[in-house]
Design an enzyme around this catalytic site. Structure first.
Site, PDB file in Angstrom:
ATOM      1  N   ASP A 122      -2.124  -7.976   4.156  1.00 19.82           N
ATOM      2  CA  ASP A 122      -1.019  -8.493   4.981  1.00 19.82           C
ATOM      3  C   ASP A 122       0.000  -9.262   4.160  1.00 19.82           C
ATOM      4  O   ASP A 122       1.141  -9.443   4.581  1.00 19.82           O
ATOM      5  CB  ASP A 122      -1.572  -9.387   6.087  1.00 19.82           C
ATOM      6  N   ASN A 167      -6.025 -10.545   3.581  1.00 23.38           N
ATOM      7  CA  ASN A 167      -6.302  -9.421   4.490  1.00 23.38           C
ATOM      8  C   ASN A 167      -7.219  -9.931   5.597  1.00 23.38           C
ATOM      9  O   ASN A 167      -7.614 -11.101   5.624  1.00 23.38           O
ATOM     10  CB  ASN A 167      -6.927  -8.246   3.725  1.00 23.38           C
TER      11      ASN A 167
HETATM   12  O1  MRU Z   1      -4.726  -8.719  12.691  1.00 25.06           O
HETATM   13  P1  MRU Z   1      -4.278  -7.335  12.276  1.00 25.06           P
HETATM   14  O2  MRU Z   1      -4.966  -6.248  13.018  1.00 25.06           O
HETATM   15  O3  MRU Z   1      -2.764  -7.215  12.304  1.00 25.06           O
HETATM   16  O4  MRU Z   1      -4.709  -7.236  10.763  1.00 25.06           O
HETATM   17  C1  MRU Z   1      -4.471  -6.050  10.063  1.00 25.06           C
HETATM   18  C2  MRU Z   1      -5.020  -6.058   8.711  1.00 25.06           C
HETATM   19  O5  MRU Z   1      -5.582  -7.025   8.239  1.00 25.06           O
HETATM   20  C3  MRU Z   1      -4.755  -4.844   7.879  1.00 25.06           C
HETATM   21  O6  MRU Z   1      -5.819  -4.609   7.009  1.00 25.06           O
HETATM   22  C4  MRU Z   1      -3.494  -5.110   7.085  1.00 25.06           C
HETATM   23  O7  MRU Z   1      -2.412  -5.400   7.934  1.00 25.06           O
HETATM   24  C5  MRU Z   1      -3.124  -4.003   6.235  1.00 25.06           C
HETATM   25  S1  MRU Z   1      -2.404  -2.759   7.205  1.00 25.06           S
HETATM   26  C6  MRU Z   1      -1.819  -1.476   6.415  1.00 25.06           C
END
Ligand code: MRU
Length: 366
Positions: free
Chosen positions: A245, A255
Site C-alpha cells: 500500500d 501491506n
Molecule cells: O485494506 P485493503 O484491502 O485495501 O488492503 C489491500 C492490501 O493490503 C493489498 O495487498 C495492497 O493494497 C496491494 S494491492 C495491489
C-alpha cells in the site's frame, strides 16, 4: 480479467451516463456480483472508506474519478477552491495507501493551469490513470514471470506460491500486482498452485483472491493465516509474492496486517519473499517505513465475522461481548526481509539504491 468468462475491469465510467462511475462492490463478493453506481464525491468517499473498493491502485483510480465527479457536481461553474476542498476530503477516506493522495494531486494538478474544458480534462486524466494502472500491472507480470519460470524449471510439479490479502486484479484496475506474474505464468502453461491466506479480519484472501483465482482457473487452496509458517517449514512454499500500500524510499513495505509475519517465516526458511510494487505506490517523500501512517479500523471487524447464509450476508459475533478488540489494518515489513521488489521497470533490491537504479529520475527528494 475474467468474470464468468468475460473480461472486466474494476471501475469504469458508465457508457451512457457521464455523471456516473461504476464499480464492482467488493463487499458482496464472492457470493454476488454487484455493480454499484457512484454519482458524487460523497459516494466515492464512502466507497473507499467502507471498502466497496480497496487495494492501493484501485483506491487511487477511484479517487481520480472522485475528482471528476466533483466537477460534474459543479454544473457549469468551475471553482478550483471547491475542487481542492473535495480533493482534501477524498484524501481522508483511508490513510495508508499513498495512491489516494497521489491520484487526487495528479488530477487536480492537471486542472489547475487549464482555463477551460475542466470536465473533459478531468475525465481524460482519470481514464489515463486507469489505463496506466492496467499497463503497469501487466508489466509487473512480465517482470515477475521469470521468478516463477526459473523455479518451475528446477522442479517437478507445480510452483507453490503464497500470497496475502488481495493484491489481485480486484485491488487494481486490471491484472493485479502480486497476481500478475501468476496470471502471466498461467498463460505460459507453467503448473502453479497458490496458497491463499484468508487474511483476517476482513478476509480479502478467502473472499476476493480465491474468487479471482476460481474465475481465472488457477489452482489454489485457501489457508488460515496461521498455516503459512508451517507450510514453509514443510517445503510446501517455493515463493511468496505480496502487494503493498506504500513503500518508502529505503524499500520498507507497508501491506495488509500479517504480511510482516509471513516475511519473517519466509526469511527463516530461506524462501524468496517478493513484493509487487507499481511505481505510484512508492512514497519518495519518506525515508523509511516508520513514517507510514497505519490505519486503525473498527474493532467490530475483529469481533464479528461475515458469511453467507440462505442467500444473505450475515454478521456473526465471535468474541465475548465484553472483550474489546484492536484492529491495526497494516504492518511494515523492513526492507532487509524483502528479497526483491517487482516493478513495471523490472525487479530490484529493496533499497534506495535498488529503487533509484530503476527510477533514476527520483534521485532527489520530492
Ligand atoms: O485494506 P485493503 O484491502 O485495501 O488492503 C489491500 C492490501 O493490503 C493489498 O495487498 C495492497 O493494497 C496491494 S494491492 C495491489
Amino acid at each position: 480479467m475474467l468474470v464468468r468468462g468475460k473480461p472486466h475491469r474494476t471501475i469504469w465510467l458508465k457508457a451512457d451516463g457521464p455523471g456516473c462511475v461504476q464499480i464492482i462492490d467488493q463487499r458482496a463478493l464472492p457470493h454476488e456480483l454487484v455493480i454499484e453506481d457512484l454519482h458524487s464525491v460523497d459516494d466515492v468517499f464512502l466507497a473507499i472508506r467502507d471498502m466497496h473498493v480497496r487495494g492501493a491502485p484501485l483506491i487511487g483510480a477511484a479517487a481520480a474519478w472522485g475528482v471528476y465527479l466533483s466537477i460534474v457536481g459543479q454544473a457549469d461553474k468551475f471553482d478550483l477552491e471547491t475542487l481542492i476542498e473535495d480533493g482534501e476530503y477524498l484524501k481522508t477516506a483511508r490513510p495508508t495507501a499513498v495512491n489516494l493522495a497521489w491520484a487526487v494531486d495528479r488530477v487536480i494538478g492537471r486542472l489547475k493551469t487549464a482555463e477551460s474544458g475542466h470536465l473533459a480534462l478531468a475525465k481524460l486524466e482519470a481514464e489515463l490513470i486507469c489505463d496506466e494502472d492496467e499497463e503497469i500491472c501487466r508489466r509487473i507480470g512480465e517482470s515477475g514471470l521469470s521468478l516463477i519460470s526459473d523455479i518451475a524449471q528446477g522442479k517437478n510439479g507445480p510452483v507453490n506460491i503464497l500470497t496475502h490479502c488481495n493484491a489481485g486484479w480486484l485491488a487494481t484496475v486490471d491484472w493485479g500486482t502480486a497476481t500478475s506474474p501468476i496470471y502471466h505464468a498461467q498463460q505460459q502453461g507453467i503448473p502453479l498452485h497458490v496458497w491463499v491466506d484468508e487474511t483476517r479480519p476482513r478476509n480479502q484472501g478467502a473472499s476476493l483472491t480465491a474468487w479471482e483465482l476460481c474465475e481465472q482457473g488457477v489452482d489454489h487452496s485457501v489457508i488460515v493465516d496461521n498455516a503459512g509458517g508451517h507450510l514453509m517449514q514443510q517445503g510446501e512454499v517455493d515463493l511468496v509474492i505480496v502487494g503493498t500500500d506504500r513503500t518508502a524510499r529505503n524499500g520498507d513495505v507497508a501491506n495488509k496486517i500479517g504480511t510482516y509475519l509471513k516475511a519473517l517465516a519466509a526469511f527463516d526458511n530461506k524462501i524468496p519473499f517478493y513484493v509487487a510494487l507499481p511505481s505510484p505506490t512508492i512514497d519518495w517523500s519518506i525515508d523509511h517505513g516508520k513514517q507510514i501512517p497505519i490505519e486503525q479500523r473498527l474493532g467490530d471487524e475483529v469481533s464479528f465475522i461475515q458469511g453467507y447464509l440462505n442467500n444473505e450476508q450475515v454478521n456473526v459475533r465471535l468474541t465475548p461481548e465484553k472483550s474489546p478488540a484492536a484492529n491495526p489494518a497494516f504492518d511494515v515489513t523492513p526492507a532487509r526481509l524483502v528479497t526483491g521488489l517487482i516493478t513495471e521497470r523490472g525487479v530490484c533490491e529493496a533499497s534506495e539504491e535498488g529503487l533509484l537504479g530503476l527510477f533514476p529520475e527520483r534521485g532527489k527528494h520530492d
